[in-house]
Design a protein around this motif. Structure first.
Motif, PDB file in Angstrom:
ATOM      1  N   ALA A  23      45.805  55.178  42.950  1.00 49.29           N
ATOM      2  CA  ALA A  23      45.992  54.206  41.866  1.00 49.29           C
ATOM      3  C   ALA A  23      45.367  52.850  42.192  1.00 49.29           C
ATOM      4  O   ALA A  23      44.732  52.228  41.331  1.00 49.29           O
ATOM      5  N   LEU A  24      45.512  52.390  43.438  1.00 50.69           N
ATOM      6  CA  LEU A  24      44.935  51.093  43.823  1.00 50.69           C
ATOM      7  C   LEU A  24      43.422  51.075  43.648  1.00 50.69           C
ATOM      8  O   LEU A  24      42.840  50.097  43.177  1.00 50.69           O
ATOM      9  N   VAL A  25      42.796  52.163  44.044  1.00 49.96           N
ATOM     10  CA  VAL A  25      41.332  52.259  43.953  1.00 49.96           C
ATOM     11  C   VAL A  25      40.904  52.366  42.498  1.00 49.96           C
ATOM     12  O   VAL A  25      39.920  51.745  42.085  1.00 49.96           O
ATOM     13  N   ALA A  26      41.645  53.114  41.703  1.00 50.42           N
ATOM     14  CA  ALA A  26      41.326  53.234  40.279  1.00 50.42           C
ATOM     15  C   ALA A  26      41.394  51.874  39.592  1.00 50.42           C
ATOM     16  O   ALA A  26      40.555  51.559  38.737  1.00 50.42           O
ATOM     17  N   GLU A  27      42.355  51.048  39.991  1.00 50.00           N
ATOM     18  CA  GLU A  27      42.469  49.698  39.417  1.00 50.00           C
ATOM     19  C   GLU A  27      41.258  48.848  39.751  1.00 50.00           C
ATOM     20  O   GLU A  27      40.760  48.099  38.907  1.00 50.00           O
ATOM     21  N   VAL A  28      40.768  48.961  40.990  1.00 51.22           N
ATOM     22  CA  VAL A  28      39.563  48.217  41.383  1.00 51.22           C
ATOM     23  C   VAL A  28      38.387  48.666  40.540  1.00 51.22           C
ATOM     24  O   VAL A  28      37.621  47.845  40.024  1.00 51.22           O
ATOM     25  N   HIS A  29      38.233  49.959  40.380  1.00 48.40           N
ATOM     26  CA  HIS A  29      37.107  50.468  39.588  1.00 48.40           C
ATOM     27  C   HIS A  29      37.223  50.030  38.127  1.00 48.40           C
ATOM     28  O   HIS A  29      36.213  49.712  37.496  1.00 48.40           O
ATOM     29  N   ASP A  30      38.427  49.998  37.594  1.00 47.98           N
ATOM     30  CA  ASP A  30      38.619  49.520  36.222  1.00 47.98           C
ATOM     31  C   ASP A  30      38.201  48.060  36.096  1.00 47.98           C
ATOM     32  O   ASP A  30      37.554  47.669  35.125  1.00 47.98           O
ATOM     33  N   ARG A  31      38.571  47.250  37.079  1.00 51.35           N
ATOM     34  CA  ARG A  31      38.184  45.831  37.041  1.00 51.35           C
ATOM     35  C   ARG A  31      36.672  45.677  37.149  1.00 51.35           C
ATOM     36  O   ARG A  31      36.086  44.800  36.516  1.00 51.35           O
ATOM     37  N   LEU A  32      36.034  46.515  37.956  1.00 55.06           N
ATOM     38  CA  LEU A  32      34.580  46.455  38.076  1.00 55.06           C
ATOM     39  C   LEU A  32      33.897  46.831  36.764  1.00 55.06           C
ATOM     40  O   LEU A  32      32.899  46.212  36.377  1.00 55.06           O
ATOM     41  N   LEU A  33      34.444  47.834  36.089  1.00 55.37           N
ATOM     42  CA  LEU A  33      33.890  48.208  34.783  1.00 55.37           C
ATOM     43  C   LEU A  33      34.037  47.058  33.806  1.00 55.37           C
ATOM     44  O   LEU A  33      33.122  46.769  33.032  1.00 55.37           O
ATOM     45  N   GLY A  34      35.167  46.388  33.832  1.00 54.23           N
ATOM     46  CA  GLY A  34      35.369  45.233  32.980  1.00 54.23           C
ATOM     47  C   GLY A  34      34.398  44.109  33.308  1.00 54.23           C
ATOM     48  O   GLY A  34      33.890  43.429  32.420  1.00 54.23           O
ATOM     49  N   LEU A  35      34.119  43.941  34.589  1.00 54.68           N
ATOM     50  CA  LEU A  35      33.171  42.919  35.018  1.00 54.68           C
ATOM     51  C   LEU A  35      31.764  43.233  34.503  1.00 54.68           C
ATOM     52  O   LEU A  35      31.048  42.334  34.060  1.00 54.68           O
ATOM     53  N   MET A  36      31.404  44.505  34.514  1.00 57.63           N
ATOM     54  CA  MET A  36      30.076  44.900  34.021  1.00 57.63           C
ATOM     55  C   MET A  36      29.965  44.697  32.512  1.00 57.63           C
ATOM     56  O   MET A  36      28.933  44.266  32.028  1.00 57.63           O
ATOM     57  N   THR A  37      31.013  45.028  31.789  1.00 56.58           N
ATOM     58  CA  THR A  37      30.919  44.913  30.326  1.00 56.58           C
ATOM     59  C   THR A  37      30.949  43.465  29.868  1.00 56.58           C
ATOM     60  O   THR A  37      30.416  43.145  28.819  1.00 56.58           O
ATOM     61  N   ALA A  38      31.564  42.582  30.679  1.00 55.29           N
ATOM     62  CA  ALA A  38      31.621  41.182  30.323  1.00 55.29           C
ATOM     63  C   ALA A  38      30.340  40.428  30.692  1.00 55.29           C
ATOM     64  O   ALA A  38      30.119  39.320  30.235  1.00 55.29           O
ATOM     65  N   ALA A  39      29.519  41.042  31.535  1.00 52.47           N
ATOM     66  CA  ALA A  39      28.299  40.354  32.013  1.00 52.47           C
ATOM     67  C   ALA A  39      27.231  40.251  30.971  1.00 52.47           C
ATOM     68  O   ALA A  39      27.147  40.783  29.976  1.00 52.47           O
TER      69      ALA A  39
END
Length: 86
Positions: free
Chosen positions: A70-86
């Protein structure tokens, strides 16, 4: 992280946090690695440093063996959000 650039701006904090995360992940301390990456991602959300993105994504790739956690999945979710906001 409290490290800052020479000008005091703190723009290198994401790179330092990601590097610390990578080191901890290589030592198999996934929780500490995720904590460092989380801090680095938070910093990237405000600075959008291009070089920092590469470093953070490189560190995140090292989390592949734990991608079901779960911890790793949360990091990946945040990274996806970072990419879409860029």
């Amino acid at each position: 992280m409290t490290l800052k650039d020479e000008d005091g701006s703190g723009h290198d904090r994401h790179a330092v946090g990601a590097a610390a995360g990578s080191a901890r992940i290589r030592q198999r301390d996934v929780e500490a690695g995720v904590a460092s990456l989380t801090e680095a991602i938070t910093e990237l959300e405000t600075t959008r440093g291009g070089g920092g993105m590469n470093i953070v994504f490189g560190a995140a790739r090292e989390l592949r063996p734990w991608r079901q956690e779960a911890l790793v999945a949360e990091v990946h979710d945040r990274l996806l959000g970072l990419m879409t906001a860029a």
